[in-house]
Design a protein around this motif. Sequence first.
Motif, PDB file in Angstrom:
ATOM      1  N   LEU A 124       9.359  -3.048   2.266  1.00  0.00           N
ATOM      2  CA  LEU A 124       8.747  -3.535   3.502  1.00  0.00           C
ATOM      3  C   LEU A 124       8.774  -5.067   3.573  1.00  0.00           C
ATOM      4  O   LEU A 124       8.834  -5.636   4.666  1.00  0.00           O
ATOM      5  CB  LEU A 124       7.313  -3.018   3.615  1.00  0.00           C
ATOM      6  N   LYS A 125       8.732  -5.715   2.441  1.00  0.00           N
ATOM      7  CA  LYS A 125       8.833  -7.180   2.419  1.00  0.00           C
ATOM      8  C   LYS A 125      10.265  -7.639   2.713  1.00  0.00           C
ATOM      9  O   LYS A 125      10.471  -8.705   3.297  1.00  0.00           O
ATOM     10  CB  LYS A 125       8.371  -7.722   1.068  1.00  0.00           C
ATOM     11  N   GLU A 126      11.229  -6.837   2.333  1.00  0.00           N
ATOM     12  CA  GLU A 126      12.631  -7.197   2.565  1.00  0.00           C
ATOM     13  C   GLU A 126      13.042  -7.025   4.022  1.00  0.00           C
ATOM     14  O   GLU A 126      13.908  -7.744   4.519  1.00  0.00           O
ATOM     15  CB  GLU A 126      13.532  -6.333   1.673  1.00  0.00           C
TER      16      GLU A 126
ATOM     17  N   TYR B 296       6.098  -6.063   6.084  1.00  0.00           N
ATOM     18  CA  TYR B 296       4.876  -6.035   5.264  1.00  0.00           C
ATOM     19  C   TYR B 296       3.860  -7.060   5.773  1.00  0.00           C
ATOM     20  O   TYR B 296       2.682  -6.734   5.983  1.00  0.00           O
ATOM     21  CB  TYR B 296       5.212  -6.318   3.802  1.00  0.00           C
ATOM     22  N   ASP B 297       4.306  -8.297   5.997  1.00  0.00           N
ATOM     23  CA  ASP B 297       3.386  -9.329   6.479  1.00  0.00           C
ATOM     24  C   ASP B 297       2.894  -9.019   7.890  1.00  0.00           C
ATOM     25  O   ASP B 297       1.735  -9.298   8.226  1.00  0.00           O
ATOM     26  CB  ASP B 297       4.066 -10.703   6.454  1.00  0.00           C
TER      27      ASP B 297
ATOM     28  N   SER C 106       8.358 -10.594   7.746  1.00  0.00           N
ATOM     29  CA  SER C 106       8.620  -9.315   7.081  1.00  0.00           C
ATOM     30  C   SER C 106       7.703  -8.250   7.684  1.00  0.00           C
ATOM     31  O   SER C 106       6.611  -8.552   8.179  1.00  0.00           O
ATOM     32  CB  SER C 106       8.371  -9.417   5.581  1.00  0.00           C
TER      33      SER C 106
ATOM     34  N   VAL D 225       6.248  -1.425  -1.277  1.00  0.00           N
ATOM     35  CA  VAL D 225       5.913  -2.773  -0.802  1.00  0.00           C
ATOM     36  C   VAL D 225       7.141  -3.673  -0.737  1.00  0.00           C
ATOM     37  O   VAL D 225       7.361  -4.392   0.248  1.00  0.00           O
ATOM     38  CB  VAL D 225       4.813  -3.400  -1.691  1.00  0.00           C
ATOM     39  N   SER D 226       7.976  -3.645  -1.781  1.00  0.00           N
ATOM     40  CA  SER D 226       9.130  -4.554  -1.804  1.00  0.00           C
ATOM     41  C   SER D 226      10.097  -4.253  -0.660  1.00  0.00           C
ATOM     42  O   SER D 226      10.644  -5.176  -0.041  1.00  0.00           O
ATOM     43  CB  SER D 226       9.862  -4.460  -3.150  1.00  0.00           C
TER      44      SER D 226
ATOM     45  N   LYS E 150      12.980  -7.623   7.726  1.00  0.00           N
ATOM     46  CA  LYS E 150      12.506  -8.700   8.590  1.00  0.00           C
ATOM     47  C   LYS E 150      12.679  -8.324  10.064  1.00  0.00           C
ATOM     48  O   LYS E 150      13.640  -7.664  10.450  1.00  0.00           O
ATOM     49  CB  LYS E 150      13.290  -9.993   8.299  1.00  0.00           C
TER      50      LYS E 150
END
Length: 393
Positions: free
Chosen positions: A317-319, A333-334, A331, A314-315, A321
């Motif tokens: 994928l959040k990083e 993830y979002d 991101s 998850v982290s 952009k």
Amino acid sequence: MKGKFLVVLSLILLVSLVLNTAFGVGAEKKLRVAFIYVGPVGDYGWSHAHELARQYLIKKLPWAEFLPPAESVPESDVARFIDRFVREEKADVIFTTSFGYMDATIEAGKKYPDKIFFHCSGYMRSKNVGTYFAELYQIYYLNGLMAGALTKTNKVGYVAAHPIPEVIRHINAFALGVQEVNPKATVDVRWLFSWYDPSKARMAAESLIADGCDALAFTEDSPTVVTVGEEYTKKGKQIYTFGHYSPMQKYGPNSCVSGQLVHWEVIYKDILEKIRRGVYTNTNLENVDYWWLLKEKAVELGGEFGVPINPRFVSALKEKKVVDPVFGRISVYDLIMKRLSQMRANPEKFDPFTGPIKDQTGKVRIEAGRRATHDELWNMDWFVSNVIAKIPK
């Protein structure tokens, strides 16, 4: 007198109830249901998922009798098993669960006009033969977003069973997701020409890794590709994998990012309840075609139920952009979560197969702003531009 009359009446009713129960008078005849699988129920892929649904139905539908399924039935031999279910086991409804069973199912419909047949993943129907499918292309697209974001080599691989429209459609959806977040990445394919062959799947996965692929998706009915990814990851070479049909994260806790999960039970339950109520009969199925997706809750994102993305990834994928035309800088993830929400609520609001989409030759296959039709998806025989493999003839 009144008291004696009531006693006598009660005794008459009691005797009537006992006799009716003993001789089955007024009891509902159970619907006899059969399933034919292309693989073993222990494959932990396609056939396993159908079997889990059958087990669910046994618990939920007491008015139906579920015959022991036929497993590992070759597509060339399915007619013999249909005959057995009809003639020897007196099945009322038969589900044939492989694309290659299509022609034989149609012929069986003609041969047994008083029976009801439902064929999975096909497109041919008749008065007593309907079709159904829990479609996964939306999930493959979401997995593609993850693969495109996580790959370090810009080389993504796909281990594919057979070159049929269903598999081609899923490879394309996966590749479109990869391309959206990583235009530099390509998707390579290895063909198995088999639905279930762990040995070939291992060789194909290792071949793709040897060619530089560090993210792998697949259509093969075992967790072999996930297992291979886990083995390489434990040795220090991170390989990202995506499960297929059944929860496979446990086979690759350090490798399996997500996957496609299916809920065949929601389709089977709907079909059988409508047969029981007389909505579906052996005379009105020529236009019955289930094409259920996220909105109908027939499919789910994740390597295990209830976990859309392995928390381990998850982290990362959040990083990562990207810039989206609608959401702006976001991101991955979002973006995945927004796309998932859109397709759950209203597939028309967002669909991966919305143009412009070009094939490998640069030809526009789906024009700008147009969403591919059901028939276009169902008969897909071309690859999108970032797939570097060929479709065997």
